[in-house]
Scaffold this motif. Structure first.
Motif, PDB file in Angstrom:
ATOM      1  N   THR A 113       0.845  -1.195   0.000  1.00 56.09           N
ATOM      2  CA  THR A 113       0.000   0.000   0.000  1.00 56.09           C
ATOM      3  C   THR A 113       0.877   1.241   0.000  1.00 56.09           C
ATOM      4  OG1 THR A 113      -1.825  -1.091   1.125  1.00 56.09           O
ATOM      5  CG2 THR A 113      -1.729   1.308   1.323  1.00 56.09           C
ATOM      6  N   HIS A 134       1.303   3.941  -3.230  1.00 57.55           N
ATOM      7  CA  HIS A 134       1.082   5.379  -3.098  1.00 57.55           C
ATOM      8  C   HIS A 134       2.348   6.151  -3.469  1.00 57.55           C
ATOM      9  CE1 HIS A 134      -2.742   4.470  -1.219  1.00 57.55           C
ATOM     10  NE2 HIS A 134      -3.042   5.753  -1.306  1.00 57.55           N
ATOM     11  N   PHE A 138       4.697   8.256   1.285  1.00 52.00           N
ATOM     12  CA  PHE A 138       3.389   7.924   1.853  1.00 52.00           C
ATOM     13  C   PHE A 138       3.116   8.681   3.151  1.00 52.00           C
ATOM     14  CE2 PHE A 138       0.457   4.511   3.686  1.00 52.00           C
ATOM     15  CZ  PHE A 138      -0.630   4.902   2.927  1.00 52.00           C
ATOM     16  N   GLU A 196      -5.190  10.043  -5.823  1.00 56.77           N
ATOM     17  CA  GLU A 196      -5.623   8.874  -5.070  1.00 56.77           C
ATOM     18  C   GLU A 196      -7.061   8.501  -5.443  1.00 56.77           C
ATOM     19  OE1 GLU A 196      -5.357   7.345  -0.544  1.00 56.77           O
ATOM     20  OE2 GLU A 196      -6.638   9.097  -0.863  1.00 56.77           O
TER      21      GLU A 196
END
Length: 166
Positions: free
Chosen positions: A32, A36, A47, A123
């Motif tokens: 994750t 990002h 991140f 995002e």
């Protein structure tokens, strides 16, 4: 339950299965973060930096760096470095806390708000694209199960810590 007297002995196969589960969860967390960072590479944002900007977007009045760090589970020293970098880029300002002038708050400046809006749009586009591969019902089920797992983990940890104090 007295865990000292009721410890179960796991087989190597069971230990391996737990190790695989733990490592899979860790890898998902790291992926994750990496995804990002790939999304934001053109912005020079990692991140933790993104999470801090997003947090400040949701708190336009600003927040104490320690509050941001604690809520985002970022080390306070790392938060100091993030805020220093953001300030150096003209994205945030440090202000005296109106309730306690010995404390500071960090607030996004217009340039930080603009970058935050852009990052959130990137995002959001990513999340929209994910929706092509998973239904809204599946996503809702996933989030519901994720929340239940979080609550179960916190409850179990609280039990363990309470038992240790007793």
């Amino acid at each position: 339950m007295d865990m000292q007297n009721e410890k179960s002995v796991l087989t190597p196969k069971e230990i391996n299965a737990r190790n695989q589960h733990r490592e899979t969860a860790y890898v998902h967390t790291m992926e994750t973060e990496k995804r990002h960072e790939l999304l934001f590479v053109d912005y020079g944002v990692n991140f933790s930096f993104f999470r801090t900007i997003a947090y400040l977007m949701a708190h336009p009045e600003g927040a104490a760096p320690s509050q941001i760090a604690d809520e985002l589970l970022i080390l306070r020293q790392s938060m100091t470095n993030i805020v220093d970098t953001m300030e150096g880029r003209g994205l945030v300002e440090r202000l005296a806390d109106p309730k306690d002038r010995r404390r500071i708050r960090v607030r996004l400046l217009p340039q930080g708000q603009s970058l935050g809006a852009e990052l959130l749009a990137v995002e959001e586009d990513y999340i929209r694209r994910i929706s092509k591969y998973i239904s809204n019902e599946e996503r809702a089920s996933y989030h519901e199960l994720e929340q239940k797992m979080y609550e179960a983990k916190m409850a179990a940890l609280s039990e363990i810590l309470a038992e240790r104090k007793a």
